[in-house]
Design an enzyme around this catalytic site. Structure first.
Site, short mmCIF file in Angstrom:
data_model
loop_
_atom_site.label_atom_id
_atom_site.label_comp_id
_atom_site.label_asym_id
_atom_site.label_seq_id
_atom_site.Cartn_x
_atom_site.Cartn_y
_atom_site.Cartn_z
N THR A 166 38.79 5.47 -8.61
CA THR A 166 38.97 4.48 -7.53
C THR A 166 39.90 5.02 -6.44
O THR A 166 40.94 5.60 -6.74
CB THR A 166 39.59 3.19 -8.13
OG1 THR A 166 38.80 2.79 -9.24
CG2 THR A 166 39.67 2.08 -7.10
N ASP A 171 36.52 17.91 -3.52
CA ASP A 171 36.84 18.63 -2.28
C ASP A 171 36.53 20.12 -2.44
O ASP A 171 36.02 20.76 -1.52
CB ASP A 171 38.33 18.47 -1.93
CG ASP A 171 38.74 17.01 -1.80
OD1 ASP A 171 37.92 16.20 -1.33
OD2 ASP A 171 39.88 16.67 -2.18
N ARG A 218 43.56 0.02 5.78
CA ARG A 218 43.79 0.93 4.66
C ARG A 218 44.76 0.30 3.65
O ARG A 218 44.60 0.42 2.44
CB ARG A 218 44.38 2.24 5.21
CG ARG A 218 44.11 3.45 4.36
CD ARG A 218 44.64 4.69 5.05
NE ARG A 218 46.10 4.60 5.20
CZ ARG A 218 46.96 4.99 4.27
NH1 ARG A 218 46.53 5.49 3.13
NH2 ARG A 218 48.25 4.89 4.47
N ALA A 234 30.46 -0.34 -12.91
CA ALA A 234 29.07 0.14 -13.03
C ALA A 234 28.39 0.18 -11.67
O ALA A 234 27.17 0.02 -11.57
CB ALA A 234 28.30 -0.74 -14.01
#
Ligand code: NAI
Length: 305
Positions: free
Chosen positions: A116, A145, A85, A7
């Site tokens: 995610t 995109d 990353r 949320a």
């Protein structure tokens, strides 16, 4: 019913878009219970203004997603200073695995939309963890995109954004592949209206568009939330929209055992079918590079998570 797990900024804004378009009741689930409850309460109070009479609930109880038709996963971290990353990959893969276990338990027949990041890799993780058929697990990335690509083409041509049709495929990330030869303005190829430099400019703006927002305000919210609502509408109402979504490949485009953005028909069974386009040499090379980046990230996760 739609459940959104996470949320935070994107999840709550997506919920509000879904309610605003009167697509479905929404359950918002977050480990931060007060956040989920507070967001739901705030939206419930706005509901008369958007003329929504359905249910909006916020909770940390995963069982509340029971029998949802669509579950959207926006739970996870965004990259923080000092975090590599790979760290982000591993942390989010753990979160995704844990929430997908709950999805399988409480909504075993749902369609599962991943948001995610890195979304292509998380779609793969969710596909593997859920054991669902591949059509039921798909990721949101390339449609966002594509919206950005359309926006920049419209700006460059000074025409309505509504009239631009385009596609972006590949990784939702720096290696994305905007398909210049398939972009048009009301059916007129953009390559006949823009010169090479202008095309390069819109492609580069598209590739950098997410980072540009993150640099300025920390995260992207409105555009992803709007796209999530469009995809939710396509699934819940069985609209068979032609969109580029991240899906598990089994030989299409010459690749297997990875999830990546390709043109699909999105409907009530999730990915109803995958369209195999004949790519020009440049796009093919760029798509292969994109796929290899995702494959490397998947291999990295398999070592640790
Ligand atoms: P945020 O930090 O505002 O929200 C994330 C929420 O997930 C937090 O409220 C947190 O409590 C919750 N959460 C963490 N672990 C959980 C768990 N195990 N169960 C339930 N909830 C849990 O982040 P924001 O900005 O909403 O972004 C969320 C994710 O979406 C990030 O990974 C971000 O990179 C990604 N994203 C993806 C986009 C795409 O195009 N695919 C676009 C924008 C964001």
């Amino acid at each position: 019913m739609i459940t959104i797990i996470g949320a935070g900024k994107v999840g709550s804004s997506a919920a509000f878009n879904i309610l605003g378009r009167r697509i479905s009741d929404v359950v918002l689930i977050d480990i931060a219970e007060n956040l989920a409850r507070g967001e739901a309460l705030d939206m419930m109070q706005a509901a008369p203004a958007i003329e929504f009479d359905g249910k909006i609930e916020g909770t940390s109880d995963f069982s509340e997603m029971k029998d949802s038709e669509l579950v959207i996963v926006t739970a996870g971290l965004a990259r923080q200073p000092g975090m590599s990353r790979i760290d982000l990959l591993n942390k989010n893969a753990k979160i995704v695995k844990s929430v997908v276990k709950e999805v399988v338990k409480y909504a075993p027949d749902c369609m599962l939309m991943m948001v995610t990041n890195p979304v292509d890799v998380m779609t793969y993780v969710a596909y593997e963890e859920s054991g669902f058929r591949r059509n039921r697990v798909f990721g949101m990335g390339n449609i966002l995109d594509t919206l950005r690509f359309r926006s920049y083409i419209a700006l460059e041509l000074d025409v309505s954004r509504k009239d631009i049709r385009a596609l972006v495929i590949g990784e939702h990330g720096d290696s994305m592949v905007p398909l210049v030869n398939f972009a048009s303005v009301s059916g007129i190829p953009i390559t006949t209206l823009l010169d090479k430099e202008q095309v390069e400019k819109v492609v580069n703006l598209t590739r950098g568009s997410g980072s540009d927002v993150i640099k300025l305000k920390g995260s992207t919210v409105y555009a992803p939330a709007a796209v999530i609502a469009i995809m939710a509408d396509a699934v819940l109402r069985g609209r068979n929209r032609m969109m580029s979504v991240s899906t598990y490949l089994q030989g299409e485009y010459g690749f297997s055992d990875l999830s990546i953005g390709v043109p699909c028909v999105l409907g009530k069974n999730g990915v109803e079918r995958i369209l195999e386009l004949k790519l020009d040499a440049e796009a093919k090379k760029a798509f292969e590079k994109s796929a290899s980046i995702i494959k490397d990230a998947i291999a990295e996760i398999k070592k640790t998570v």
